[in-house]
Design an enzyme around this catalytic site. Sequence first.
Site, PDB file in Angstrom:
ATOM      1  CD  GLN A 333      13.121  22.576  -5.210  1.00 22.75           C
ATOM      2  OE1 GLN A 333      12.196  21.874  -5.591  1.00 22.75           O
ATOM      3  NE2 GLN A 333      14.012  22.166  -4.338  1.00 22.75           N
ATOM      4  CG  HIS A 335       5.912  28.958  -3.177  1.00 27.26           C
ATOM      5  ND1 HIS A 335       6.448  29.560  -4.289  1.00 27.26           N
ATOM      6  CD2 HIS A 335       4.963  29.814  -2.728  1.00 27.26           C
ATOM      7  CE1 HIS A 335       5.848  30.710  -4.515  1.00 27.26           C
ATOM      8  NE2 HIS A 335       4.937  30.895  -3.574  1.00 27.26           N
ATOM      9  CD  GLU A 360      -3.737  25.186 -30.217  1.00 28.45           C
ATOM     10  OE1 GLU A 360      -3.138  25.942 -30.976  1.00 28.45           O
ATOM     11  OE2 GLU A 360      -4.844  25.438 -29.719  1.00 28.45           O
ATOM     12  CB  THR A 362       4.311  17.050 -28.787  1.00 29.98           C
ATOM     13  OG1 THR A 362       4.963  16.594 -29.984  1.00 29.98           O
ATOM     14  CG2 THR A 362       3.051  16.237 -28.550  1.00 29.98           C
TER      15      THR A 362
HETATM   16  C1  FAD Z   1      -6.045  19.128 -22.167  1.00 28.43           C
HETATM   17  C2  FAD Z   1      -5.970  18.803 -23.634  1.00 28.43           C
HETATM   18  C3  FAD Z   1      -6.696  19.551 -24.527  1.00 28.43           C
HETATM   19  C4  FAD Z   1      -6.664  19.247 -25.888  1.00 28.43           C
HETATM   20  N1  FAD Z   1      -7.451  19.961 -26.748  1.00 28.43           N
HETATM   21  C5  FAD Z   1      -7.552  19.545 -28.056  1.00 28.43           C
HETATM   22  C6  FAD Z   1      -8.491  20.176 -28.932  1.00 28.43           C
HETATM   23  O1  FAD Z   1      -9.201  21.124 -28.568  1.00 28.43           O
HETATM   24  N2  FAD Z   1      -8.605  19.694 -30.189  1.00 28.43           N
HETATM   25  C7  FAD Z   1      -7.868  18.640 -30.638  1.00 28.43           C
HETATM   26  O2  FAD Z   1      -8.042  18.258 -31.791  1.00 28.43           O
HETATM   27  N3  FAD Z   1      -6.946  18.035 -29.839  1.00 28.43           N
HETATM   28  C8  FAD Z   1      -6.785  18.464 -28.555  1.00 28.43           C
HETATM   29  N4  FAD Z   1      -5.887  17.842 -27.714  1.00 28.43           N
HETATM   30  C9  FAD Z   1      -5.075  16.746 -28.219  1.00 28.43           C
HETATM   31  C10 FAD Z   1      -3.633  17.153 -28.499  1.00 28.43           C
HETATM   32  O3  FAD Z   1      -3.564  18.026 -29.585  1.00 28.43           O
HETATM   33  C11 FAD Z   1      -2.818  15.871 -28.682  1.00 28.43           C
HETATM   34  O4  FAD Z   1      -2.712  15.292 -27.396  1.00 28.43           O
HETATM   35  C12 FAD Z   1      -1.459  16.111 -29.292  1.00 28.43           C
HETATM   36  O5  FAD Z   1      -1.563  16.434 -30.645  1.00 28.43           O
HETATM   37  C13 FAD Z   1      -0.542  14.883 -29.150  1.00 28.43           C
HETATM   38  O6  FAD Z   1      -1.189  13.733 -29.574  1.00 28.43           O
HETATM   39  P1  FAD Z   1      -1.234  12.431 -28.612  1.00 28.43           P
HETATM   40  O7  FAD Z   1      -1.617  12.843 -27.274  1.00 28.43           O
HETATM   41  O8  FAD Z   1      -2.049  11.425 -29.316  1.00 28.43           O
HETATM   42  O9  FAD Z   1       0.270  11.952 -28.538  1.00 28.43           O
HETATM   43  P2  FAD Z   1       1.039  11.065 -29.626  1.00 28.43           P
HETATM   44  O10 FAD Z   1       0.913  11.685 -30.972  1.00 28.43           O
HETATM   45  O11 FAD Z   1       0.648   9.651 -29.461  1.00 28.43           O
HETATM   46  O12 FAD Z   1       2.547  11.269 -29.135  1.00 28.43           O
HETATM   47  C14 FAD Z   1       3.097  10.554 -28.028  1.00 28.43           C
HETATM   48  C15 FAD Z   1       4.566  10.956 -27.925  1.00 28.43           C
HETATM   49  O13 FAD Z   1       5.252  10.615 -29.142  1.00 28.43           O
HETATM   50  C16 FAD Z   1       5.856  11.765 -29.700  1.00 28.43           C
HETATM   51  N5  FAD Z   1       5.821  11.720 -31.165  1.00 28.43           N
HETATM   52  C17 FAD Z   1       4.748  11.492 -31.971  1.00 28.43           C
HETATM   53  N6  FAD Z   1       5.112  11.560 -33.264  1.00 28.43           N
HETATM   54  C18 FAD Z   1       6.436  11.833 -33.267  1.00 28.43           C
HETATM   55  C19 FAD Z   1       7.404  12.028 -34.300  1.00 28.43           C
HETATM   56  N7  FAD Z   1       7.076  11.974 -35.605  1.00 28.43           N
HETATM   57  N8  FAD Z   1       8.673  12.299 -33.938  1.00 28.43           N
HETATM   58  C20 FAD Z   1       9.023  12.368 -32.633  1.00 28.43           C
HETATM   59  N9  FAD Z   1       8.161  12.201 -31.614  1.00 28.43           N
HETATM   60  C21 FAD Z   1       6.883  11.933 -31.934  1.00 28.43           C
HETATM   61  C22 FAD Z   1       5.049  12.946 -29.154  1.00 28.43           C
HETATM   62  O14 FAD Z   1       5.783  14.153 -29.214  1.00 28.43           O
HETATM   63  C23 FAD Z   1       4.745  12.466 -27.747  1.00 28.43           C
HETATM   64  O15 FAD Z   1       5.850  12.712 -26.930  1.00 28.43           O
HETATM   65  C24 FAD Z   1      -5.852  18.170 -26.362  1.00 28.43           C
HETATM   66  C25 FAD Z   1      -5.075  17.452 -25.447  1.00 28.43           C
HETATM   67  C26 FAD Z   1      -5.130  17.742 -24.105  1.00 28.43           C
HETATM   68  C27 FAD Z   1      -4.309  16.923 -23.147  1.00 28.43           C
END
Ligand code: FAD
Length: 381
Positions: A333, A335, A360, A362
């Site tokens: 913003q 910039h 690690e 959310t």
């Molecule tokens: C660039 C990148 C690097 C990564 N590196 C690694 C890695 O090295 N090793 C590895 O193992 N994983 C890795 N991940 C995966 C990452 O840890 C997961 O994306 C994360 O744990 C969330 O899981 P998901 O994306 O399946 O989302 P989901 O679990 O499907 O969640 C979707 C949404 O629902 C919400 N939600 C889920 N459960 C609940 C609940 N009980 N209460 C309220 N809200 C909830 C979440 O907060 C989120 O907003 C990586 C992801 C990215 C994008």
Amino acid sequence: MFWQLDEDQQILVNAVRDYARGELIEKDGEWDKTETPLTDELPRLAELGLMNLRIAEEYGGLACSMVVYSHIIHELAYASPSVAVTLSIHNMVGEVLQQFGTEATRREILPHWGRADSLGTFAISEADAGSDPGSSRTRAVREGDEYVLDGAKMWISNGINGRWFMTLARTGEGKKGLSFFWVDGNDPGVERFPIHGKTGLRGSDTIALHLTGVRVPVHRRLGEEGQGLAIALTALNGGRIGIASQSSGIIAACLDEMVSYSKERRQFGRPISDFQAIQFMISDTAVELQAARALTLEAARIRDAGGDFQDAAAKAKLYASESANRSGYRAVQVHGASGFVNECRVERLARDARVTTIYEGTSEIQRIVIARGLREAPATA
Ligand SMILES: Cc1cc2nc3c(=O)[nH]c(=O)nc-3n(C[C@H](O)[C@H](O)[C@H](O)COP(=O)(O)OP(=O)(O)OC[C@H]3O[C@@H](n4cnc5c(N)ncnc54)[C@H](O)[C@@H]3O)c2cc1C
């Protein structure tokens, strides 16, 4: 302050800062633009000792305290959030191996941990098991002195360059039926599929990992059968301090870019730093930076003192990662249009910040951890 560094620690952190600001900012921009993993930088990171930060001296490591480690990840993230997350994961899994590995595995792997070709990965997520790793489907079946692993992991950072995959697999039913294994990336049956098109952190490689009949000797199981989820949580608690430190580095970089641009850019015949609206965005970022550092270093201090740091790490990760996103938004913003093109560093920082509230654990999961702790022991009791 409890987080004060002594002279030697300060020299180390300053050396990392000089390296990061001098060598990494430009490279990070190139990795981002060309979507190229930071592979060529790994030998330099190894040479500087940055791949061995949390490993004990008996294995050739630097045995850094968590407070020093946090400062180092912060400095690296200031210049390259991709380098910071690569090393945060590598150092995290090395530490877990040191804590839970069998003597045979420790002696086999840890003396080489500081080398570029020993990069570690943390493989728990699957396509259908993200926030809920207890629903993992990858299987490990015991056959004599080996386990045979079959399944697919998703979103695995360091996966292209990685040698050692700390892999969560099912050895039984339910949440207590999960165990960790050290999978050697060179073993037959290991396949890596790069994930392209990420919003940010493009210097950090991410893969889908397929395991087909991969044989792992029993001594490379981490801890006991069924201990997988408990070990994952231990690892993640430490990892969250790393990601909070990565996030605070992003906030600091956004702040510096905002201050310097606002002094140069003139509108209405004055530098935009004269306008109160701009000053407020800068002030809010400065306060949040200090708060993020304080929460993160406090979590690190508790860990160094051997205390229970789960709550502190969740608070630090939640606050710092959310603030990194706010700071990235504000930096763009300030910039104006210049912040909307990829020649501009804040455009990249804002994109890199996005994932910090996702991996690690959310932000929603951090809030659950904090609320559960409060239910058991109210903060005001
Ligand atoms: C660039 C990148 C690097 C990564 N590196 C690694 C890695 O090295 N090793 C590895 O193992 N994983 C890795 N991940 C995966 C990452 O840890 C997961 O994306 C994360 O744990 C969330 O899981 P998901 O994306 O399946 O989302 P989901 O679990 O499907 O969640 C979707 C949404 O629902 C919400 N939600 C889920 N459960 C609940 C609940 N009980 N209460 C309220 N809200 C909830 C979440 O907060 C989120 O907003 C990586 C992801 C990215 C994008």
